[in-house]
Design a protein around this motif. Structure first.
Motif, PDB file in Angstrom:
ATOM      1  N   SER A  36       1.589  -9.017   4.793  1.00 28.34           N
ATOM      2  CA  SER A  36       0.842  -8.042   5.332  1.00 28.34           C
ATOM      3  C   SER A  36      -0.386  -9.356   5.404  1.00 28.34           C
ATOM      4  O   SER A  36      -1.810  -9.335   5.853  1.00 28.34           O
ATOM      5  N   HIS A  39      -2.534 -10.353   8.641  1.00 31.85           N
ATOM      6  CA  HIS A  39      -3.013  -9.866   9.201  1.00 31.85           C
ATOM      7  C   HIS A  39      -4.697  -9.738   8.828  1.00 31.85           C
ATOM      8  O   HIS A  39      -4.610  -9.281   7.187  1.00 31.85           O
ATOM      9  N   SER A  43      -3.427  -3.183   5.634  1.00 28.76           N
ATOM     10  CA  SER A  43      -1.975  -3.118   5.812  1.00 28.76           C
ATOM     11  C   SER A  43      -1.406  -1.918   5.006  1.00 28.76           C
ATOM     12  O   SER A  43      -2.317  -2.118   3.851  1.00 28.76           O
ATOM     13  N   TYR A  76      -1.972  -0.181   0.093  1.00 29.81           N
ATOM     14  CA  TYR A  76      -2.931  -0.942   0.557  1.00 29.81           C
ATOM     15  C   TYR A  76      -3.388  -1.449   0.740  1.00 29.81           C
ATOM     16  O   TYR A  76      -3.577  -2.601  -0.849  1.00 29.81           O
ATOM     17  N   ASP A  78      -5.633  -5.013   1.499  1.00 29.70           N
ATOM     18  CA  ASP A  78      -6.863  -5.559   2.639  1.00 29.70           C
ATOM     19  C   ASP A  78      -7.055  -6.535   2.214  1.00 29.70           C
ATOM     20  O   ASP A  78      -7.382  -7.160   1.401  1.00 29.70           O
ATOM     21  N   TYR A 201       9.354  -4.212  10.252  1.00 31.89           N
ATOM     22  CA  TYR A 201       7.753  -4.009   9.845  1.00 31.89           C
ATOM     23  C   TYR A 201       6.592  -5.440  10.358  1.00 31.89           C
ATOM     24  O   TYR A 201       5.627  -4.891  11.171  1.00 31.89           O
ATOM     25  N   SER A 204       6.244  -3.525  14.294  1.00 33.49           N
ATOM     26  CA  SER A 204       4.469  -2.535  13.947  1.00 33.49           C
ATOM     27  C   SER A 204       3.432  -3.324  13.971  1.00 33.49           C
ATOM     28  O   SER A 204       2.383  -3.012  13.939  1.00 33.49           O
ATOM     29  N   MET A 205       2.964  -4.894  13.500  1.00 37.90           N
ATOM     30  CA  MET A 205       1.960  -5.471  13.457  1.00 37.90           C
ATOM     31  C   MET A 205       2.020  -6.583  14.867  1.00 37.90           C
ATOM     32  O   MET A 205       0.737  -7.052  15.567  1.00 37.90           O
ATOM     33  N   ALA A 227      -2.887  -4.909  12.298  1.00 38.53           N
ATOM     34  CA  ALA A 227      -2.312  -3.880  10.727  1.00 38.53           C
ATOM     35  C   ALA A 227      -1.388  -3.560  10.655  1.00 38.53           C
ATOM     36  O   ALA A 227      -0.695  -2.579  11.947  1.00 38.53           O
ATOM     37  N   GLY A 228      -0.053  -3.425   9.775  1.00 40.16           N
ATOM     38  CA  GLY A 228       1.470  -3.145   9.389  1.00 40.16           C
ATOM     39  C   GLY A 228       1.383  -1.346   8.787  1.00 40.16           C
ATOM     40  O   GLY A 228      -0.234  -1.563   7.791  1.00 40.16           O
ATOM     41  N   ASN A 229       2.333  -0.523   8.915  1.00 43.61           N
ATOM     42  CA  ASN A 229       1.597   0.708   8.809  1.00 43.61           C
ATOM     43  C   ASN A 229       3.445   0.702   8.616  1.00 43.61           C
ATOM     44  O   ASN A 229       3.957   1.468   9.659  1.00 43.61           O
TER      45      ASN A 229
END
Length: 427
Positions: A36, A39, A43, A76, A78, A201, A204-205, A227-229
């Motif tokens: 994470s 980014h 995420s 979460y 940031d 993951y 996903s980014m 962003a990763g999710n």
């Protein structure tokens, strides 16, 4: 930090029964948290386990400048301003997996300093392969007495062959390569599910990765990641531990959110011991009432072989099965610390080099025992479930590193315990 009340008391003697939902995977979540950092934004990891190691990694991210928060079990992160580049040993000494942050810091900021990583004391766990792959991709690294200082303007894609398979080093190489210039080919990679989930993951980014789950992973570096999710997958080691709990108590349980297809080697051993299981409607139905067969010989192996993290829990089960069993630990040279404590409870176990010789079937007795590392501590809880009387397991903070609510999960069979948290408190 372990306190005066770093223990739990367990009243044994009852078969395990009920339904248990498996928590998110520790070994998948931690490298995802490191990813994470790649980014500059928010995420989220859904269904993230709120365990001590995750909370420690969260604190490290905060140390680097990230803002984090929880919504239920969704974490979460940031990382907009996570531009600090130093992680003191006071943080990294709590867990070895913190070393995967080095590649992410270098990709993001071009430099990083990391105190030497710690974790459970289960033998030598060198980080030489981590440093090798980072150097192969262009990093300059200085190994100082107190930590590692590294720099790299931008990683350069390369072909890297690992001399032996390592989950952490494979993840390190992936994290370094996704933003590298050009193509990277990683050979003799670890095939564990936690490597695959990190790749999922990162994709996903926006990362370009092929071949995860095999020994050859190809990565095309790109300029930036989004962003990763992602939903954190279920923890296969926790699932295996709870299956061992059913086996040692000769009980029956139903596992919800189980890691389908990731425990085949373990389940084969469980079946040979007399255990039964059946997948039905997304659940795993486990019946340990027929457990009676010793295991003549078993050795731990890299995935897809029998996992080293389930060696200690299995040893506890084998101590209750009449007959002779033998386990050979091939991954870590000092992972039999639970054996001495099991002997205190009445088990007949002898250690000869990398082999544990178990003469099972002797009754286990409740007493005071000491957890010295994560999975060995879980094995002591399992033994306590099957023991006569009450067992006091000291060192519960080790167990909290990987099991979110083991007391509540096993409380359906009469476990009594008080959750003792480390110095890092739950949000």
């Amino acid at each position: 930090m372990k306190g005066l009340n770093d223990h739990i008391r367990i009243a044994g003697g009852k078969p395990l029964e009920g339904t248990i939902s498996i928590q998110g995977s520790k070994n998948a979540a931690l490298p995802m948290m490191a990813a994470s950092l790649l980014h500059r934004g928010v995420s989220v990891l859904k269904g993230c386990p709120r365990i001590a190691d995750v909370l420690c990694m969260e604190e490290i991210l905060q140390r680097l400048g990230a803002v984090t928060w929880w919504e239920g079990h969704d974490l979460y992160m940031d990382c907009t301003d996570a531009d600090k580049t130093e992680i003191p040993a006071a943080f990294t000494g709590k867990m070895r997996s913190s070393v995967v942050l080095l590649g992410a810091m270098l990709s993001r900021s071009g430099r990083g300093y990391l105190g030497y990583p710690g974790g459970c004391v289960i033998g030598k766990r060198p980080i030489d392969l981590h440093l090798m792959v980072l150097r192969s991709l262009g990093a300059e690294i200085e190994e100082r007495p107190q930590g590692i200082a590294a720099s790299c303007k931008r990683f350069q894609g390369a072909e890297v062959t690992f001399p032996k398979r390592s989950v952490g080093a494979t993840q390190q190489g992936i994290l370094a390569a996704v933003l590298a210039r050009g193509e990277t080919e990683l050979l003799n990679c670890a095939c564990e599910p936690e490597v695959k989930w990190l790749c999922v993951y990162l994709r996903s980014m926006g990362a370009v990765i092929r071949g995860e789950g095999t020994s050859r992973i190809l990565i095309t570096g790109i300029e930036s990641l989004g962003a990763g999710n992602m939903q954190v997958p279920p923890d296969r080691i926790v699932a295996g531990t709870y299956i061992c709990a059913a086996a040692i108590t000769r009980g029956k349980i139903v596992l919800e959110n189980h890691p389908e297809g990731e425990l085949d080697a373990f389940l084969e051993v469980y079946r040979k011991m007399g255990g039964q299981y059946q997948g039905k409607s997304g659940k795993l139905i486990v019946d340990g009432t027929g457990i009676k067969n010793p295991v003549a010989f078993l050795e731990t192996e890299v995935y897809p072989g029998f996992p080293t993290d389930l060696q200690s829990p299995l040893m506890a089960v084998l101590a209750t099965i009449p007959g002779k069993s033998r386990i050979r630990e091939q991954i870590f040279e000092d992972r039999y610390k639970a054996a001495e404590e099991l002997v205190r409870m009445g088990a007949h176990i002898r250690i000869e080099g990398r082999d544990a010789l178990i003469e099972g079937g002797y009754p286990l007795r409740g007493c005071r025992v000491y957890a010295r590392e994560l999975r060995g501590g879980a094995a002591l809880i399992l033994a306590a479930l099957a023991a006569e009387g009450t067992t006091c397991v000291e060192g519960y903070s080790f167990i909290r590193r990987g099991y979110e609510h083991i007391c509540q999960d096993l409380g359906i069979s009469g476990v009594e315990g008080t959750e003792i948290y480390e110095s890092i408190q739950l949000p």
